[in-house]
Design a protein around this motif. Structure first.
Motif, PDB file in Angstrom:
ATOM      1  N   ASN A 116       0.840  -1.188   0.000  1.00 35.27           N
ATOM      2  CA  ASN A 116       0.000   0.000   0.000  1.00 35.27           C
ATOM      3  C   ASN A 116       0.881   1.246   0.000  1.00 35.27           C
ATOM      4  OD1 ASN A 116      -2.384  -1.628   0.383  1.00 35.27           O
ATOM      5  ND2 ASN A 116      -1.774  -1.835   2.524  1.00 35.27           N
ATOM      6  N   GLU A 117       0.467   2.261  -0.748  1.00 34.54           N
ATOM      7  CA  GLU A 117       1.192   3.518  -0.767  1.00 34.54           C
ATOM      8  C   GLU A 117       0.206   4.662  -0.539  1.00 34.54           C
ATOM      9  OE1 GLU A 117       3.070   3.957  -4.544  1.00 34.54           O
ATOM     10  OE2 GLU A 117       1.200   4.104  -5.652  1.00 34.54           O
ATOM     11  N   PRO A 118       0.652   5.752   0.121  1.00 41.76           N
ATOM     12  CA  PRO A 118      -0.264   6.872   0.387  1.00 41.76           C
ATOM     13  C   PRO A 118      -0.786   7.470  -0.913  1.00 41.76           C
ATOM     14  CG  PRO A 118       1.767   7.088   1.665  1.00 41.76           C
ATOM     15  CD  PRO A 118       1.991   5.989   0.675  1.00 41.76           C
ATOM     16  N   SER A 119      -2.052   7.854  -0.878  1.00 40.67           N
ATOM     17  CA  SER A 119      -2.681   8.464  -2.051  1.00 40.67           C
ATOM     18  C   SER A 119      -3.574   9.597  -1.574  1.00 40.67           C
ATOM     19  CB  SER A 119      -3.507   7.415  -2.801  1.00 40.67           C
ATOM     20  OG  SER A 119      -4.225   7.991  -3.862  1.00 40.67           O
ATOM     21  N   TYR A 120      -3.346  10.821  -2.104  1.00 35.95           N
ATOM     22  CA  TYR A 120      -4.132  11.990  -1.721  1.00 35.95           C
ATOM     23  C   TYR A 120      -5.259  12.213  -2.722  1.00 35.95           C
ATOM     24  CZ  TYR A 120      -0.007  12.839   1.149  1.00 35.95           C
ATOM     25  OH  TYR A 120       1.016  12.706   2.048  1.00 35.95           O
ATOM     26  N   ARG A 121      -6.429  12.543  -2.192  1.00 42.64           N
ATOM     27  CA  ARG A 121      -7.580  12.778  -3.064  1.00 42.64           C
ATOM     28  C   ARG A 121      -8.460  13.888  -2.497  1.00 42.64           C
ATOM     29  NH1 ARG A 121      -8.451   7.445  -1.068  1.00 42.64           N
ATOM     30  NH2 ARG A 121      -9.958   7.391   0.658  1.00 42.64           N
ATOM     31  N   ILE A 122      -9.286  14.468  -3.376  1.00 41.18           N
ATOM     32  CA  ILE A 122     -10.235  15.525  -3.004  1.00 41.18           C
ATOM     33  C   ILE A 122     -11.639  14.946  -3.119  1.00 41.18           C
ATOM     34  CG2 ILE A 122     -11.051  17.850  -3.463  1.00 41.18           C
ATOM     35  CD1 ILE A 122      -8.118  17.721  -2.645  1.00 41.18           C
ATOM     36  N   VAL A 123     -12.386  15.025  -2.013  1.00 39.74           N
ATOM     37  CA  VAL A 123     -13.716  14.416  -1.940  1.00 39.74           C
ATOM     38  C   VAL A 123     -14.774  15.497  -1.733  1.00 39.74           C
ATOM     39  CG1 VAL A 123     -15.171  12.850  -0.593  1.00 39.74           C
ATOM     40  CG2 VAL A 123     -12.812  12.233  -1.094  1.00 39.74           C
ATOM     41  N   PRO A 178     -10.146  17.376   1.721  1.00 47.35           N
ATOM     42  CA  PRO A 178      -8.942  16.674   1.256  1.00 47.35           C
ATOM     43  C   PRO A 178      -8.702  15.456   2.139  1.00 47.35           C
ATOM     44  CG  PRO A 178      -8.343  18.683   2.436  1.00 47.35           C
ATOM     45  CD  PRO A 178      -9.842  18.599   2.450  1.00 47.35           C
ATOM     46  N   GLU A 179      -8.409  14.316   1.536  1.00 40.03           N
ATOM     47  CA  GLU A 179      -8.214  13.079   2.286  1.00 40.03           C
ATOM     48  C   GLU A 179      -6.923  12.393   1.860  1.00 40.03           C
ATOM     49  OE1 GLU A 179     -11.533  10.506   1.810  1.00 40.03           O
ATOM     50  OE2 GLU A 179     -12.862  11.677   3.109  1.00 40.03           O
ATOM     51  N   VAL A 180      -6.388  11.612   2.772  1.00 38.70           N
ATOM     52  CA  VAL A 180      -5.255  10.762   2.453  1.00 38.70           C
ATOM     53  C   VAL A 180      -5.693   9.313   2.658  1.00 38.70           C
ATOM     54  CG1 VAL A 180      -4.324  10.936   4.805  1.00 38.70           C
ATOM     55  CG2 VAL A 180      -2.845  10.202   2.935  1.00 38.70           C
ATOM     56  N   GLY A 181      -5.450   8.493   1.678  1.00 36.27           N
ATOM     57  CA  GLY A 181      -5.808   7.097   1.762  1.00 36.27           C
ATOM     58  C   GLY A 181      -4.650   6.233   1.309  1.00 36.27           C
ATOM     59  N   LEU A 182      -4.929   4.957   1.105  1.00 42.52           N
ATOM     60  CA  LEU A 182      -3.909   4.019   0.649  1.00 42.52           C
ATOM     61  C   LEU A 182      -4.312   3.450  -0.702  1.00 42.52           C
ATOM     62  CD1 LEU A 182      -3.213   2.064   3.969  1.00 42.52           C
ATOM     63  CD2 LEU A 182      -1.781   3.821   2.920  1.00 42.52           C
ATOM     64  N   SER A 183      -3.350   3.334  -1.577  1.00 45.20           N
ATOM     65  CA  SER A 183      -3.600   2.756  -2.893  1.00 45.20           C
ATOM     66  C   SER A 183      -2.659   1.577  -3.100  1.00 45.20           C
ATOM     67  CB  SER A 183      -3.380   3.805  -3.979  1.00 45.20           C
ATOM     68  OG  SER A 183      -3.728   3.290  -5.249  1.00 45.20           O
ATOM     69  N   ARG A 184      -3.093   0.625  -3.899  1.00 46.21           N
ATOM     70  CA  ARG A 184      -2.301  -0.595  -4.118  1.00 46.21           C
ATOM     71  C   ARG A 184      -1.183  -0.329  -5.102  1.00 46.21           C
ATOM     72  NH1 ARG A 184      -2.263  -4.485  -0.404  1.00 46.21           N
ATOM     73  NH2 ARG A 184      -2.706  -6.589  -1.164  1.00 46.21           N
TER      74      ARG A 184
END
Length: 647
Positions: free
Chosen positions: A80-87, A156-162
């Protein structure tokens, strides 16, 4: 007129009674009201306090960290790697289009992503968050955070991406994840609320899909205080989710990497199995693809390139591909005949190059014939007529029964997508499937792995491992889950006479180590590491009598799709089997020329746990092998550099 005293008294009594009734009713109503007020203010105080809190407190689901995947030595397969997104939450935004316009002035929005978001907004409930921008930079996140008051409903959120560090090497085994689709949801009766999180990723194929429940984990949540405009003011409470389980596979990524490189541009598959445990050390399918393309939704162009490729890179040929096993099936036929007592090792059959059966001529691959052949010679030189003769004596039922004992026609319980069952045909099967009776020609074709017989590379590897060990080995792909070793499948003794297995193993040794053996050119020189194998060539077209009269067209002169499949199976070392290998090269031509050299190289790589010395190869092959090793090393360095640059 004056009332008399009696009337006055009656009237007074009625008024008093009414007053008492009215007063009593008022008192009762007041009592009930008081009790209700007490019930609501005291007994239900906590519930109403919670309802009031919910007007200013919102609960958000926190997706858990997906379990990671490792090879048998601890190398990362999926992480998993950090992924920033706008919701955006539409009901909190007010004028959605105005908010999006303001956001577009701050950061660059992808038109395709924006179109997808607008579609989701129109289809989903207004409280459902929608992703407007994914994988944005930290600078973009900062700009949005600074301008938060002017962007209601935007978070703004930070999540995990594969991420798949090994790229194409493990694509067919690990599979890949992707955003939850409507189709995914339609297959689930009561979907986990996690699946409703925008762009939440689930396994689509491979281990990612088959062990989705273990890898996904359980959601957490956070409570946030919001103001009257719905803007989040502060976090009040947080409960982290339960991360998914980490998986350790039986695959050796170094061997897998070598095999993928060795298969190169062929349309092919190779499986390596541990003869002691049944562990799958390698399950390679070529050509492969980059699973990272699918994580956030593959482009139309990239997907078209994959689906329109005639070599079918998306198919996992190692477990999905079904092929006539050709002459690799001859060990099955001879074992069935030995077990039935229909043949002895020294008994010979005369091969003139063909056999007449039911007014039809069945040809041997060697037009001039092999002359008198016994069991060892028939396998060593792959004489077809010998097996035609055995088939007439043994029959299809016993041949197919032996095939199933050796692992053919079985769908293995391993977490990979679309595992094929293969086929060990019987008379009843043909009648049920085609409504036709079984004929003797069907048995003759089946005896040399043609006709209705079909097998996958993993089944051929299991067959070879069972013959090598005399045990009913079954394949295992998951070594441990969260550090807990997974049980090995049952490996009871194979229900076949050990002496008969020894005869077949000795004949397989002759295939690779006798000068007349069909795989002599792909032998191993080191005495303690010599392999025992069997070549196979399976036809994909019908050769007419006219073509035979004028001379059968060579494979290299045919279009690629009409060439024969090339196969080779082997185990090594012969005296102490450690590895079983199966290689199939689609439309590769001859098994001895296309598949056997690849299988020999793979076997040596496994035996030496790395690049073998040139002295292990026949002298005539060393210069070619040296150039090949240098090319593979160069390609590996280039791959690692590309991965490093991308990371």
């Amino acid at each position: 007129m004056k009332r008399n005293n009696r009337d006055s008294a009656d009237s007074a009594r009625r008024i008093t009674r009414r007053a008492l009734l009215l007063g009593g009713a008022q008192l009762a109503f007041g009592g009930v009201l008081a009790m209700r007020m007490r019930y609501m203010q005291v007994d239900q105080a906590d519930e109403f306090r919670l309802l009031a809190e919910e007007n200013r407190v919102k609960v958000r689901l926190l997706p858990p960290a997906r379990g990671e995947m490792f090879d048998r030595n601890g190398a990362v397969i999926a992480k998993n790697e950090p992924s920033y997104r706008i919701v955006l939450v539409p009901e909190d935004a007010g004028d959605v289009e105005q908010v999006i316009a303001r956001l577009a002035n701050l950061i660059e929005l992808d038109p395709d992503e924006l179109a997808k978001a607008r579609k989701e907004i129109s289809q989903n409930a207004p409280f459902r968050p929608v992703t407007l921008a994914d994988r944005v930079s930290w600078e973009a996140i900062s700009r949005v955070a600074v301008n938060a008051p002017a962007l209601p409903g935007i978070t703004p959120e930070v999540g995990l991406s594969r991420q798949y560090p090994l790229g194409p090497d493990m694509a067919h085994v690990a599979g890949y994840v992707g955003p939850v689709s409507d189709y995914d949801l339609s297959k689930i009766d009561a979907p986990d609320q996690l699946l409703l999180i925008p762009r939440f990723q689930i396994g689509k194929v491979g281990v990612e899909a088959k062990l989705e429940d273990s890898l996904r984990g359980k959601a957490g949540n956070k409570q946030v205080e919001v103001n009257s405009a719905g803007r989040e003011m502060r976090e009040l409470n947080r409960r982290e989710g339960q991360p998914g389980a980490n998986l350790q596979l039986t695959i050796d990524h170094r061997l897998q990497n070598y095999v993928q490189a060795r298969l190169g541009r062929e349309s092919a598959a190779a499986v390596v199995m541990d003869c002691e445990s049944g562990d799958i050390l390698c399950a390679a399918s070529a050509p492969s693809f980059d699973p990272n393309l699918f994580v956030r939704g593959i482009s139309v162009k990239d997907y078209r390139d994959l689906t329109e490729n005639k070599y079918r890179p998306l198919a996992n040929k190692a477990v999905q591909g079904l092929y006539p096993p050709g002459s690799t099936f001859k060990m099955v036929t001879v074992l069935a005949a030995l077990e039935a007592g229909e043949v002895t090792p020294d008994e010979t059959v005369y091969c003139p190059g063909h056999m007449e059966i039911s007014n039809r001529r069945f040809h041997c691959w060697k037009r001039a014939g092999h002359g008198q052949v016994d069991l060892l010679t028939s396998l060593r030189e792959s004489c077809d007529v010998y097996y035609y003769d055995l088939a007439l004596r043994v029959g299809i039922e016993k041949i197919s029964e032996m095939a199933r004992k050796l692992g053919l026609g079985e769908r293995y319980d391993i977490p990979m997508s679309a595992i094929a069952r293969g086929r060990a045909p019987t008379k009843d099967w043909k009648l049920e499937t085609y409504g036709q009776d079984w004929v003797v020609g069907d048995t003759v074709n089946a005896s040399i792995g043609q006709g209705y017989v079909l097998a996958s590379p993993i089944q051929l590897a299991v067959m070879t491992a069972r013959m090598a060990t005399g045990r009913a080995l079954a394949p295992r792909l998951v070594k441990s889950i969260d550090g807990v070793e997974q049980p090995m499948p049952s490996d009871a003794e194979l229900d076949v006479n050990p002496e008969h297995l020894r005869l077949v193993r000795r004949a397989m040794y002759s295939v690779s180590n006798h000068r007349k053996g069909t795989a002599y050119g792909s032998r191993i020189i080191e005495d303690e590491l010599r392999l025992a194998g069997k070549t196979g060539t399976s036809q994909v077209r019908n050769i007419t009598a006219e073509e035979r009269r004028r001379g059968v067209t060579r494979n290299e002169d045919l279009p690629w799709e009409r060439r024969d499949h090339a196969l080779f199976v082997n185990f090594a070392p012969y005296k102490d089997p450690k590895f079983a290998v199966a290689v199939v090269v689609e439309h590769g031509g001859g098994g001895s020329t296309a598949a056997a050299p690849i299988a020999r190289d793979i076997t040596l790589q496994a035996l030496y746990d790395g690049e073998p010395p040139l002295e292990a190869y026949p002298k005539a092959a060393r210069s070619k092998v040296k150039a090949q090793q240098e090319r593979l090393r160069r390609e590996r360095r280039e791959f690692l550099k590309r991965e490093s640059d991308r990371a």
